[in-house]
Design an enzyme around this catalytic site. Structure first.
Site, PDB file in Angstrom:
ATOM      1  N   GLU A 100       0.854  -1.185   0.000  1.00 36.79           N
ATOM      2  CA  GLU A 100       0.000   0.000   0.000  1.00 36.79           C
ATOM      3  C   GLU A 100       0.890   1.236   0.000  1.00 36.79           C
ATOM      4  OE1 GLU A 100      -3.388   2.172   2.812  1.00 36.79           O
ATOM      5  OE2 GLU A 100      -2.711   0.131   3.292  1.00 36.79           O
ATOM      6  N   ASP A 135      -5.329   9.184   9.421  1.00 39.84           N
ATOM      7  CA  ASP A 135      -3.922   8.951   9.732  1.00 39.84           C
ATOM      8  C   ASP A 135      -3.539   9.557  11.078  1.00 39.84           C
ATOM      9  OD1 ASP A 135      -3.487   7.626   7.349  1.00 39.84           O
ATOM     10  OD2 ASP A 135      -3.024   9.471   6.268  1.00 39.84           O
TER      11      ASP A 135
END
Length: 270
Positions: free
Chosen positions: A59, A70
């Site tokens: 990824e 995140d």
């Protein structure tokens, strides 16, 4: 696709889905490490090193200035990338120069997708060797236009299932998902965890009953032992923050490869 749901005759699994499904069916646990694209001048070497260390797919994060899912570690990596002038176009252009040998999965946010144009960026992804995309802030109800453009370009749309997702919605998400289903291991943003959240196994069990796709758990999987525990139920794991932290600390491609190799060895023993 989810149990009991017919798949349109025009649907053909892409490279990512075919590889992950065949690996799973052969008895292997899946390993998908994450690296932030453009975070340093050696990130492409890191991608190649991860591919050679047992990753089934990789990824690649395309940095965005407001990354809602995140945590601090990946935010720092994204900031470094943006300060270096990294753009979606530059990351995809860089990826087009290598042959990682395993499927590449782009992860980014919808603002960048919309700005670039669905068909345009899906086509550029395909030309760059990317096989799939994860867009965590694009909900199921709004995924249609992107997913149609992605399907046309051969880009699998990987969707996320949270621990709080009700069963009927899990089934709907799995129906539209391609490649694999990303089961979110815990509520909250990405980040290393000293202990694995109990929700990681629970969400994997619920998703596994709704799809024939591979089910990989990410967010909060930080160590080989945690990866093994998750894979008692799940088909595989996505490991991001624990790897990116090592890169931020200067361990480079070799350190990243060593960490991923340790995950691979642990999963191979399951």
């Amino acid at each position: 696709m989810s149990a009991g749901v017919s798949v349109p005759g025009s649907y053909r699994p892409g490279r990512l889905e075919t590889l992950l499904t065949s690996r799973r069916d052969a008895g292997h646990k899946l390993l998908i490490p994450y690296v932030t694209g453009g975070m340093d001048d050696r990130w492409l070497l890191t991608v190649e090193a991860l591919a050679g260390s047992g990753a089934d797919a990789i990824e690649v994060g395309i940095p965005f200035s407001d990354p809602m899912i995140d945590g601090p570690t990946i935010q720092e990596a994204s900031l470094r990338a943006l300060e270096r002038g990294t753009t979606p176009e530059s990351i995809l252009a860089d990826l087009s120069r290598i042959d990682a040998g395993v499927p590449l999965v782009a992860m980014t946010y919808y603002n960048l997708i919309e700005r670039a144009g669905h068909a345009r960026i899906a086509g550029t992804m395909a030309e760059s060797g990317v096989t799939a995309a994860i867009i965590p802030d694009l909900p199921l109800e709004e995924v249609g236009p992107w997913a149609e453009a992605a399907d046309a370009a051969g880009i699998a749309t990987v969707l996320l299932v949270a621990p709080s997702t009700p069963m009927d919605r899990i089934e709907a998400i799995c129906d539209r998902c391609r490649g694999f289903v990303y089961a979110v291991g815990r509520m909250g943003v990405t980040g290393e965890q000293a202990e694995l959240a109990g929700s990681a196994r629970q969400v994997a069990e619920r998703v596994a009953g709704a799809t024939d796709l591979a089910v990989c758990v990410g967010i909060g999987v930080s160590t080989p032992a945690q990866a093994v525990t998750v894979c008692e139920v799940a088909d595989g794991v996505v490991v991001g923050s624990a790897l990116v932290r090592r890169l931020l600390d200067g361990e480079g491609p070799d350190g990243a490869a060593s960490f991923v190799s340790s995950l691979r060895r642990a999963l191979d023993a399951v």
